[in-house]
Scaffold this motif. Sequence first.
Motif, PDB file in Angstrom:
ATOM      1  N   ASP A  20       0.869  -1.176   0.000  1.00  0.00           N
ATOM      2  CA  ASP A  20       0.000   0.000   0.000  1.00  0.00           C
ATOM      3  C   ASP A  20       0.908   1.228   0.000  1.00  0.00           C
ATOM      4  O   ASP A  20       1.912   1.274   0.722  1.00  0.00           O
ATOM      5  CB  ASP A  20      -0.897   0.002   1.242  1.00  0.00           C
ATOM      6  N   VAL A  21       0.574   2.221  -0.839  1.00  0.00           N
ATOM      7  CA  VAL A  21       1.385   3.428  -0.973  1.00  0.00           C
ATOM      8  C   VAL A  21       0.495   4.627  -0.699  1.00  0.00           C
ATOM      9  O   VAL A  21      -0.668   4.660  -1.109  1.00  0.00           O
ATOM     10  CB  VAL A  21       2.000   3.532  -2.387  1.00  0.00           C
ATOM     11  N   PHE A  22       1.042   5.648  -0.008  1.00  0.00           N
ATOM     12  CA  PHE A  22       0.243   6.782   0.465  1.00  0.00           C
ATOM     13  C   PHE A  22       0.519   8.019  -0.388  1.00  0.00           C
ATOM     14  O   PHE A  22       1.623   8.554  -0.400  1.00  0.00           O
ATOM     15  CB  PHE A  22       0.543   7.044   1.940  1.00  0.00           C
ATOM     16  N   SER A  23      -0.517   8.459  -1.089  1.00  0.00           N
ATOM     17  CA  SER A  23      -0.383   9.540  -2.056  1.00  0.00           C
ATOM     18  C   SER A  23      -0.003  10.856  -1.382  1.00  0.00           C
ATOM     19  O   SER A  23      -0.648  11.277  -0.419  1.00  0.00           O
ATOM     20  CB  SER A  23      -1.703   9.728  -2.814  1.00  0.00           C
ATOM     21  N   PRO A  24       1.018  11.553  -1.911  1.00  0.00           N
ATOM     22  CA  PRO A  24       1.349  12.889  -1.390  1.00  0.00           C
ATOM     23  C   PRO A  24       0.364  13.949  -1.860  1.00  0.00           C
ATOM     24  O   PRO A  24       0.446  15.093  -1.426  1.00  0.00           O
ATOM     25  CB  PRO A  24       2.747  13.145  -1.967  1.00  0.00           C
ATOM     26  N   HIS A  25      -0.582  13.560  -2.725  1.00  0.00           N
ATOM     27  CA  HIS A  25      -1.554  14.514  -3.268  1.00  0.00           C
ATOM     28  C   HIS A  25      -2.845  14.525  -2.447  1.00  0.00           C
ATOM     29  O   HIS A  25      -3.800  15.216  -2.816  1.00  0.00           O
ATOM     30  CB  HIS A  25      -1.855  14.164  -4.723  1.00  0.00           C
ATOM     31  N   GLU A  26      -2.877  13.758  -1.366  1.00  0.00           N
ATOM     32  CA  GLU A  26      -4.032  13.715  -0.470  1.00  0.00           C
ATOM     33  C   GLU A  26      -3.556  13.849   0.969  1.00  0.00           C
ATOM     34  O   GLU A  26      -2.375  13.603   1.269  1.00  0.00           O
ATOM     35  CB  GLU A  26      -4.785  12.385  -0.648  1.00  0.00           C
ATOM     36  N   LEU A  27      -4.459  14.246   1.841  1.00  0.00           N
ATOM     37  CA  LEU A  27      -4.143  14.343   3.272  1.00  0.00           C
ATOM     38  C   LEU A  27      -4.383  12.997   3.948  1.00  0.00           C
ATOM     39  O   LEU A  27      -5.322  12.281   3.610  1.00  0.00           O
ATOM     40  CB  LEU A  27      -5.016  15.415   3.930  1.00  0.00           C
ATOM     41  N   TYR A  86       2.360  -6.848  14.541  1.00  0.00           N
ATOM     42  CA  TYR A  86       3.075  -5.642  14.098  1.00  0.00           C
ATOM     43  C   TYR A  86       2.053  -4.517  13.969  1.00  0.00           C
ATOM     44  O   TYR A  86       0.911  -4.739  13.565  1.00  0.00           O
ATOM     45  CB  TYR A  86       3.743  -5.854  12.732  1.00  0.00           C
ATOM     46  N   ARG A  87       2.499  -3.325  14.318  1.00  0.00           N
ATOM     47  CA  ARG A  87       1.629  -2.158  14.123  1.00  0.00           C
ATOM     48  C   ARG A  87       2.466  -1.028  13.521  1.00  0.00           C
ATOM     49  O   ARG A  87       3.563  -0.736  14.000  1.00  0.00           O
ATOM     50  CB  ARG A  87       0.994  -1.692  15.417  1.00  0.00           C
ATOM     51  N   PHE A  88       1.912  -0.403  12.477  1.00  0.00           N
ATOM     52  CA  PHE A  88       2.570   0.725  11.823  1.00  0.00           C
ATOM     53  C   PHE A  88       1.552   1.842  11.653  1.00  0.00           C
ATOM     54  O   PHE A  88       0.384   1.592  11.353  1.00  0.00           O
ATOM     55  CB  PHE A  88       3.119   0.318  10.453  1.00  0.00           C
ATOM     56  N   THR A  89       1.996   3.071  11.851  1.00  0.00           N
ATOM     57  CA  THR A  89       1.110   4.233  11.690  1.00  0.00           C
ATOM     58  C   THR A  89       1.775   5.261  10.781  1.00  0.00           C
ATOM     59  O   THR A  89       3.003   5.299  10.630  1.00  0.00           O
ATOM     60  CB  THR A  89       0.784   4.886  13.036  1.00  0.00           C
ATOM     61  N   TYR A  90       0.919   6.096  10.186  1.00  0.00           N
ATOM     62  CA  TYR A  90       1.413   7.124   9.270  1.00  0.00           C
ATOM     63  C   TYR A  90       0.455   8.299   9.292  1.00  0.00           C
ATOM     64  O   TYR A  90      -0.765   8.135   9.414  1.00  0.00           O
ATOM     65  CB  TYR A  90       1.502   6.566   7.841  1.00  0.00           C
ATOM     66  N   SER A  91       1.008   9.504   9.190  1.00  0.00           N
ATOM     67  CA  SER A  91       0.174  10.702   9.030  1.00  0.00           C
ATOM     68  C   SER A  91       0.886  11.676   8.107  1.00  0.00           C
ATOM     69  O   SER A  91       2.123  11.708   8.038  1.00  0.00           O
ATOM     70  CB  SER A  91      -0.111  11.366  10.382  1.00  0.00           C
ATOM     71  N   GLN A  92       0.092  12.451   7.382  1.00  0.00           N
ATOM     72  CA  GLN A  92       0.637  13.424   6.438  1.00  0.00           C
ATOM     73  C   GLN A  92      -0.278  14.645   6.445  1.00  0.00           C
ATOM     74  O   GLN A  92      -1.323  14.666   5.799  1.00  0.00           O
ATOM     75  CB  GLN A  92       0.698  12.809   5.034  1.00  0.00           C
ATOM     76  N   PRO A  93       0.100  15.678   7.183  1.00  0.00           N
ATOM     77  CA  PRO A  93      -0.785  16.837   7.334  1.00  0.00           C
ATOM     78  C   PRO A  93      -0.777  17.780   6.142  1.00  0.00           C
ATOM     79  O   PRO A  93      -1.579  18.712   6.092  1.00  0.00           O
ATOM     80  CB  PRO A  93      -0.230  17.537   8.581  1.00  0.00           C
ATOM     81  N   HIS A  94       0.143  17.584   5.193  1.00  0.00           N
ATOM     82  CA  HIS A  94       0.217  18.461   4.024  1.00  0.00           C
ATOM     83  C   HIS A  94       0.064  17.637   2.748  1.00  0.00           C
ATOM     84  O   HIS A  94       0.510  16.497   2.666  1.00  0.00           O
ATOM     85  CB  HIS A  94       1.555  19.205   3.985  1.00  0.00           C
ATOM     86  N   ALA A  95      -0.560  18.239   1.747  1.00  0.00           N
ATOM     87  CA  ALA A  95      -0.713  17.591   0.443  1.00  0.00           C
ATOM     88  C   ALA A  95      -0.197  18.535  -0.632  1.00  0.00           C
ATOM     89  O   ALA A  95      -0.232  19.764  -0.473  1.00  0.00           O
ATOM     90  CB  ALA A  95      -2.175  17.240   0.192  1.00  0.00           C
TER      91      ALA A  95
END
Length: 622
Positions: free
Chosen positions: A149-156, A201-210
């Motif tokens: 799974d990959v997290f788009s930099p174009h979305e929050l 296993y647990r992994f977290t991610y957040s991205q406040p800017h897009a």
Amino acid sequence: MATAIALAPFSPTSAQEAYRPPIAHERKVTTVVVHTNGTHEMVIEDMVRIETELGVNDHGERIMSFNSALEELEVLEAATITPQCERIQVESNAIRTVEEELSGGAPMFSDMKNKVIVYPRVQVGSRLYLKVRSHQHTPHFGNQFFLHDVFSPHELHDHVEYHVMVHPGLPLKISAQGMQGGAFTPEAEQAAKGPKGYRHYRFTYSQPHAYPREPGQLHFSYFAPHIMLTTFSDYVAVGKSYEAYAAPKVRVTPMVRALADQITKGISGERETIRALYEWVARNIRYVAIYLGDGGFEPHDVETILNNRYGDCKDHVVLLQSLLSAKGIDSSPALINLGAGEDLSPVAVTFPLNHVILYVPGLDLYLDPTAQFAPFGVLPEVILNKPVVLTRLNRLGRTPKMRAEENRTASRIRIDVLPDGRLRGASETTFSGSPEFEARGRHLDREGRSPERTVRSLLARFNEIGFGVIKDTDPVDLSKPFELNSRFELDAPVNIPGPSAMMVPVGLSAGRVASIAFTKPLAQRRFPSGCSSELIEEDIEMRFPASIRVTRIPAGTRIDSSTAWYTSSFALAPTADGQLLRIKRSFRMQHESGTCGPEHANTWKDFHAALYRDVRAQIFIE
């Protein structure tokens, strides 16, 4: 008295600062349970917030793909939560399972299905809730498991969480680039909800800017933060699993042997034999995307392919491999990435391997029999300088680097300037390498369209007006070089009589230098982009009648950078009936790879400014 309007200065980042992403992932929690035989269950709970009207249009319905032969997908709950916090459940008749749509314009026979969820009363500020459960009861490759799974930099992304539970006997490899977390021991209550003894296993991610997408950028899946899980030890192991599917399909049957003999009759030499077989497959086997059974990893039997005369990339390779075997020539499938990225993933998931070509070790030669317009020995640009998994040879390889001299566009243009200022001309353009592949495709794409409309469209590239005819060689005949020839007449670009000036006309020629010059680069880049290596040569003659005198010509120029070189020259000479202006241009771009980082943008920006000035230079007449 007029009032002056003050224009506030702005920086190149202003557009990025004004960007509003269409959606935000408010909270997405994925729980994955992986068993020792490679089967797995997954529960996804997702809350998406609609940020813009574009988000309403593009995300008011949710589409989830799955392979109906290998897995089951169930929607547990779906609802719209309005900005006023009213919760509206998605009715069962708004959740449908449909066939996956066509892929890339090719017909598709597929076990792939789409679960479509249509949300009611969606508006800006709505939150769309979805909870689904997936059960993969049949792994793609034996007992192997893989997921990415990959997290788009174009979305929050406000909060993304992966909770993975793995059978203790399963050797799982993990890449969690940009994420926080790792192995952990769950509390008793949480452990009781999962299978006994499984590793957690647990992994977290957040991205406040897009950030907005950039022209020419690589798809974010090649560089953005990600999570990748796999039981494959490495990519050679992926190749072995593919070979277990493919090898039994490659057979030298009487039908195959007879066809190979027929195609190569009168041909001697290994290279020419390979050429003849490659060109036959490329021209006679239609591309059709066929994803059945094991997720599209298993090709069809060679005689099935021959009888149908169609197949996907795996089928083309099986057929060509069988034909080569009939002539005693060894070859191996090569798994490769058809996208813009040039690296394999940090751990061996099937991404980014989405295409199969063929490798002939005896000649160190790669062939793509699905590339209908690629002459023998030529690979499309998108698969040059890429790592490959050579499945039959149990090793990795790499396709050739893109070299400027092997990717050449050469144009010769002759233009007569008529006494009233109109231009009458002809052009001849030859291609090699990737430009030839692309030019053949463009020609076939134009068939069936109005020739007049095509001519108008080509002339409009550089604001020229007129008419003309285009004649190309047969685009699907790979045994002959491809040429583009044209004749054209342009309305006067200068004012006659009187002093005036014009740029060098393009007409219906390839116009490659002008195309590059008139494509303005971004002021700055954040993301990596694709970049090409090529050689462009233009030889232009303009004949002026005695009634029109050229009074000044551009000086010509030379521009050098670490990756690009450009020269131009202008020479004016008298003739018996007027003047002859000869213009020569040469542009060479050579990159070490097909991927350019943001740092390349500054170098190219300076080079482009000088190129743009030269292409716009004026020829003065009276």
